[in-house]
Every structure is written in structure tokens, then in C-alpha cells.
Write a protein that holds these residues in place. Structure first.
Motif, mmCIF file in Angstrom:
data_model
loop_
_atom_site.group_PDB
_atom_site.id
_atom_site.type_symbol
_atom_site.label_atom_id
_atom_site.label_comp_id
_atom_site.label_asym_id
_atom_site.label_seq_id
_atom_site.Cartn_x
_atom_site.Cartn_y
_atom_site.Cartn_z
ATOM 1 N N UNK A 94 0.830 -1.208 0.000
ATOM 2 C CA UNK A 94 0.000 0.000 0.000
ATOM 3 C C UNK A 94 0.866 1.260 0.000
ATOM 4 N N UNK A 95 1.965 1.229 0.758
ATOM 5 C CA UNK A 95 2.865 2.387 0.773
ATOM 6 C C UNK A 95 3.534 2.581 -0.585
ATOM 7 N N UNK A 96 3.935 1.476 -1.217
ATOM 8 C CA UNK A 96 4.542 1.569 -2.544
ATOM 9 C C UNK A 96 3.538 2.075 -3.574
ATOM 10 N N UNK A 97 2.271 1.675 -3.421
ATOM 11 C CA UNK A 97 1.226 2.145 -4.325
ATOM 12 C C UNK A 97 1.096 3.661 -4.254
ATOM 13 N N UNK A 98 1.084 4.197 -3.041
ATOM 14 C CA UNK A 98 0.985 5.659 -2.890
ATOM 15 C C UNK A 98 2.239 6.346 -3.439
ATOM 16 N N UNK A 99 3.390 5.761 -3.162
ATOM 17 C CA UNK A 99 4.647 6.344 -3.654
ATOM 18 C C UNK A 99 4.689 6.353 -5.178
ATOM 19 N N UNK A 100 4.261 5.264 -5.798
ATOM 20 C CA UNK A 100 4.258 5.195 -7.266
ATOM 21 C C UNK A 100 3.266 6.194 -7.860
ATOM 22 N N UNK A 101 2.114 6.377 -7.193
ATOM 23 C CA UNK A 101 1.140 7.372 -7.668
ATOM 24 C C UNK A 101 1.739 8.772 -7.618
ATOM 25 N N UNK A 102 2.430 9.083 -6.514
ATOM 26 C CA UNK A 102 3.067 10.402 -6.395
ATOM 27 C C UNK A 102 4.156 10.575 -7.450
ATOM 28 N N UNK A 103 4.915 9.507 -7.690
ATOM 29 C CA UNK A 103 5.982 9.581 -8.699
ATOM 30 C C UNK A 103 5.408 9.845 -10.083
ATOM 31 N N UNK A 104 4.324 9.151 -10.427
ATOM 32 C CA UNK A 104 3.690 9.357 -11.730
ATOM 33 C C UNK A 104 3.157 10.783 -11.846
ATOM 34 N N UNK A 105 2.526 11.284 -10.770
ATOM 35 C CA UNK A 105 2.015 12.658 -10.793
ATOM 36 C C UNK A 105 3.122 13.676 -11.013
ATOM 37 N N UNK A 106 4.251 13.487 -10.324
ATOM 38 C CA UNK A 106 5.394 14.406 -10.479
ATOM 39 C C UNK A 106 5.963 14.317 -11.888
ATOM 40 N N UNK A 107 6.045 13.092 -12.432
ATOM 41 C CA UNK A 107 6.611 12.924 -13.769
ATOM 42 C C UNK A 107 5.721 13.552 -14.834
ATOM 43 N N UNK A 108 4.407 13.521 -14.643
ATOM 44 C CA UNK A 108 3.511 14.198 -15.587
ATOM 45 C C UNK A 108 3.726 15.708 -15.516
ATOM 46 N N UNK A 109 3.840 16.249 -14.299
ATOM 47 C CA UNK A 109 4.111 17.688 -14.156
ATOM 48 C C UNK A 109 5.429 18.056 -14.833
ATOM 49 N N UNK A 110 6.430 17.216 -14.655
ATOM 50 C CA UNK A 110 7.729 17.492 -15.282
ATOM 51 C C UNK A 110 7.634 17.405 -16.799
ATOM 52 N N UNK A 111 6.863 16.437 -17.311
ATOM 53 C CA UNK A 111 6.705 16.310 -18.762
ATOM 54 C C UNK A 111 5.996 17.537 -19.338
ATOM 55 N N UNK A 112 4.972 18.033 -18.651
ATOM 56 C CA UNK A 112 4.265 19.230 -19.110
ATOM 57 C C UNK A 112 5.194 20.441 -19.058
ATOM 58 N N UNK A 113 5.972 20.548 -17.976
ATOM 59 C CA UNK A 113 6.900 21.678 -17.843
ATOM 60 C C UNK A 113 7.967 21.637 -18.933
ATOM 61 N N UNK A 114 8.485 20.422 -19.223
ATOM 62 C CA UNK A 114 9.480 20.304 -20.294
ATOM 63 C C UNK A 114 8.881 20.663 -21.644
ATOM 64 N N UNK A 115 7.633 20.281 -21.856
ATOM 65 C CA UNK A 115 6.975 20.607 -23.123
ATOM 66 C C UNK A 115 6.777 22.115 -23.264
ATOM 67 N N UNK A 116 6.367 22.776 -22.180
ATOM 68 C CA UNK A 116 6.202 24.238 -22.230
ATOM 69 C C UNK A 116 7.535 24.925 -22.488
ATOM 70 N N UNK A 117 8.596 24.439 -21.847
ATOM 71 C CA UNK A 117 9.913 25.019 -22.076
ATOM 72 C C UNK A 117 10.374 24.769 -23.505
#
Length: 449
Positions: A287-310
Motif C-alpha cells: 500500500x505504501x509503494x502504491x501511494x509512492x508510485x502514484x506520487x511519482x507518476x504525478x510528479x513525472x507528468x508535471x515534469x513532462x508538461x513543464x518540459x513541453x512548455x519550455x
């Protein structure tokens, strides 16, 4: 006929749901959140360049020890079904997986690897696959539905020839197991060097997984004999740096026999409690890994959007720089061409075509080129023309290099990324919170929830 089949399947599913414990369901649903064909976390993470492994629905326990140490007997006792052959001789020739299923079945090596794809690297070890098997039992005793046992070959010293590299195989399997039970037989070769060497290698990497037991303790004679045997084993273990650690414990266990009176303390129930503790820790870690992986995916999407804007901003700068250099590249050849046209045509004709103001503007535009060209001696004008061509080509290449752009996401791709992020944050994390609450409600009072 189809109606009967559907009713039969529905009844089977209902029966399976009724006999499934909460812990089983939690691990199964967590596994499904990763492997779902439409919105699985594994596929979502893969689209972002992240590799995720789905959690297993069971813990894996490997049993090692010398031959006739009681490994197979313990498995039979735990699941309360005779699936493993037992005896004084070496009964387990290879690796036998014992797991819970819908009906009693025996699987060979290739079927075993199909059932457990994370064990497929064993195919690279010569001879191992031929000595792999799986015993599927319908037992629901104790915590067996959440456990997969790996019964290993009995270990002996001397000239015993195994059909595969048994040391390498056990060490590799230990990397994927949650627990490793080491059974020391007080009657047999408890101090087998091969066993001790393997145990020391595993313990040096994963000491938290190791559990040591004096098996068949009821056959060790009187209490003084058992104490002497345990002292000999502990002394031999302490000679090895990888096993000489504080907090060493070796409970005495044996398979209970109601027809046999034994005064020896049997701590076999402690083994069951240790297995149950590992299962609860696995659920929490999942369950802890599930939450951690969800947070990681959310951060990676934000980073992908930021890289695309840049990237879009950088592309705009590249377009402006490239456009300016292209204009500069065309200015010089165009001025030369217009000066040649002006020299070839009559000025009155050009005045009629461009007007007086246009003519003045044209003369002003080409005047630097005419002045420059007039100042070059006639002997060097050819070289000046070549130099002009080289400069033009250089500016053209510079403009092309400067105007390079980076690939950006389309609107559809960006929308899909945001949808995946929203799904992970709203649906998956909510499901994780719900499963955690259900898990805690088993032990925590309502006032603490």
C-alpha cells in the motif's frame, strides 16, 4: 447450455469471493491496479519512461537445509495436505513450488515458469527447468492462500552430483523470496558445509529474511542432547563472520504427532506467527509503494508538461533567431541581384515601374553594395564573388542550425497525460486510502479511525 455455464461460473465466482480473506483481496486489488489493461499503473508509468513492477499477490518462502531436515514435512503440516513426498532419502530432487489454487494440480517446469514469469531467468541456468515443478493445493489452512513455498533440494557434502548448479540456483531464488527458512536436522548433516556456505552468502545480503530452526527436535533425544546439538550448531555458525551476529535465535520445532508423547517444547506455532507478521508487513509495504508510485507518476507528468512548455518557448526563440539569420542571408545576394538589374535596365523604365520614391529607396538599398564592389579592383572581383557565395552559404547553414526545434507534445497527447494524472490522483489514490482503511479496521477500534 450457455445459461448453465454462466450460472456455474457465477456460482464459482461467488464462492471464491466468499472464501477470500480481506488481506487476499487487498493484495489482489493492488496487483490489479498495476496490471489493468486500460488504466494500469505499469502502462501509465511506461508511457512516461518509468519501469514499475506490479506487486505480488503472495509472499514467497524458500526452505533450505540438508536432506531429511523436515522441509517437505513442514509444508505438508502447514497446508494440512500431503503434497510433498517425505522420507529419510533425498526426496526433493529439484525446486518444488507449493501454492494455493482452485483445484489440485501438478505443473512441470515450463508451466511453472509461465505461472511465475519473474522466475524465467532460471531458464539461463542449465538443467534447472527440468527439475522445476509446482504443486497446486486447494488448502485454505492458516495463511496458505497468501503464501508460496519453495522447497529446495536436500543439501549434502561429498561427491553428491546435482543435475544443475544447486548453489547458484538457491542464491538466485533467495533474491526474490520474502523469507528464507533454514532447517537444521539434529540427526542428519546439520553442519553440512554446503548448507552453511549458502546460508552465509544469503545472510550477508539479506539477514532480515533469514530464519533458523532446529527441526525434528522431538528426535534429538533428551533435553541435554538437544542443548548439546544446538550448541554445536551455534558454535559452527559463529565461526563464520557472515552469521556471527547479535540477536541470533533458533527455535526448536517439530511436526506435532498426537500419538507420540514428547516433552520437548514445540515452537512451530511461532513460525506461523512469523509468516503472518511478514504478510502484514507485505500488505503495508504494498500500500505504501502504491501511494509512492502514484506520487511519482504525478510528479513525472508535471515534469513532462513543464518540459513541453519550455520546449515550446525554446522553439519560438529558435524560429525568431533562424528567421533573422535567413533574412540576413538573403539581403546580400538580393542587393547584388538588384544592382545588376539596375545596371541592365534604363533608369526611366524603373522610375515608371517603381515610382520616384521607390527608385530612391532601391538606390539607397543597393548603394553599400555598389560602393563596396566599386572599391574592389577588377582583378579581385572574381574572388570577391566567390567569397560572397561562401559567406552566403555559411549564413544559410548557421540559420538552419539556429532554427532547429525540439519535438513537442500535441494537444491530444498533453490531454492524455493530464487525464492519466487525474486518474492516478483521484481514482487510484482514493482506492488506496479505502484499502488502507479496510486493512486498519481489522485491528484498530472505531474511535481511532
Amino acid at each position: 447450455m450457455s445459461g448453465r455455464v454462466s450460472k456455474s461460473r457465477g456460482a464459482t465466482a461467488s464462492l471464491e469471493a466468499a472464501t477470500t480473506t480481506l488481506n487476499e483481496r487487498i493484495l489482489k486489488e493492488c496487483h490489479n491496479l498495476y496490471t489493468d489493461t486500460e488504466h494500469g499503473l505499469v502502462d501509465i508509468a511506461s508511457s512516461l519512461g518509468l519501469s514499475l513492477l506490479p506487486p505480488r499477490k503472495k509472499i514467497t518462502i524458500m526452505l533450505i537445509g540438508n536432506h531429511s531436515a523436515g522441509k517437505s514435512s513442514f509444508i505438508n503440516w502447514y497446508i494440512e495436505e500431503h503434497v510433498q513426498r517425505t522420507g529419510v532419502a533425498i526426496e526433493t530432487q529439484g525446486f518444488s513450488f507449493v501454492t494455493s489454487g482452485r483445484r489440485r494440480e501438478s505443473l512441470t517446469g515450463n508451466a511453472t515458469l509461465h505461472l511465475y514469469p519473474h522466475f524465467k531467468p532460471l531458464q539461463a541456468m542449465p538443467g534447472v527447468v527440468d527439475y522445476l515443478s509446482t504443486e497446486i493445493s486447494t488448502s485454505k489452512q492458516k495463511k496458505f492462500p497468501l503464501v508460496t513455498f519453495v522447497d529446495s533440494p536436500g543439501l549434502v557434502d561429498g561427491d553428491m552430483c546435482y543435475p544443475f548448479d544447486v548453489n547458484e540456483s538457491i542464491l538466485w531464488l533467495a533474491e526474490l523470496c520474502d523469507m528464507v527458512f533454514v532447517f537444521f536436522d539434529p540427526i542428519g548433516q546439520a553442519l553440512c558445509k554446503r548448507t552453511l556456505n549458502i546460508v552465509e552468502s544469503i545472510s550477508s545480503k539479506h539477514p532480515e529474511r533469514m530464519r533458523f530452526y532446529l527441526s525434528k527436535a522431538d528426535e534429538a533425544g533428551h533435553e541435554s542432547d538437544r542443548q548439546r546439538v544446538m550448541m554445536q550448531i551455534v558454535q559452527e555458525l559463529c565461526k563464520r563472520p557472515g552469521l556471527n551476529k547479535t540477536g541470533f535465535d533458533m527455535p526448536t520445532i517439530y511436526v506435532p504427532n498426537p500419538n507420540k508423547q514428547v516433552r520437548c517444547v514445540n515452537q512451530i506455532e511461532e513460525v506461523c506467527k512469523d509468516i503472518e507478521k511478514t504478510i502484514t508487513q507485505t500488505i503495508q509495504n504494498t500500500l505504501n509503494s502504491l501511494e509512492k508510485d502514484c506520487d511519482t507518476i504525478g510528479v513525472m507528468v508535471d515534469q513532462a508538461i513543464a518540459r513541453d512548455n519550455q520546449a515550446r518557448a525554446d522553439n519560438m526563440k529558435a524560429y525568431l533567431k533562424g528567421g533573422f539569420l535567413y533574412m540576413l542571408t538573403l539581403t546580400l545576394p538580393l542587393a547584388m541581384f538588384l544592382s545588376l538589374v539596375l545596371a541592365m535596365l534604363q533608369e526611366s523604365l524603373l522610375v515608371d515601374l517603381l515610382g520616384k520614391e521607390g527608385m530612391e529607396l532601391l538606390k539607397f538599398y543597393i548603394s553599400p553594395v555598389k560602393t563596396f564592389w566599386a572599391g574592389i579592383p577588377s582583378d579581385y572581383q572574381v574572388w570577391a564573388g566567390v567569397g560572397l557565395v561562401v559567406i552566403t552559404m555559411g549564413l544559410m547553414m548557421l540559420a538552419r542550425w539556429t532554427s532547429r526545434t525540439t519535438t513537442t507534445l500535441s494537444r491530444r497527447q498533453k490531454r492524455q497525460l493530464l487525464d492519466k494524472q487525474e486518474y492516478v490522483r483521484s481514482v487510484v489514490k482514493s482506492k488506496k486510502a479505502s484499502l488502507y482503511n479496510e486493512y486498519l479496521q481489522q485491528t484498530v477500534s472505531d474511535q481511532d479511525m
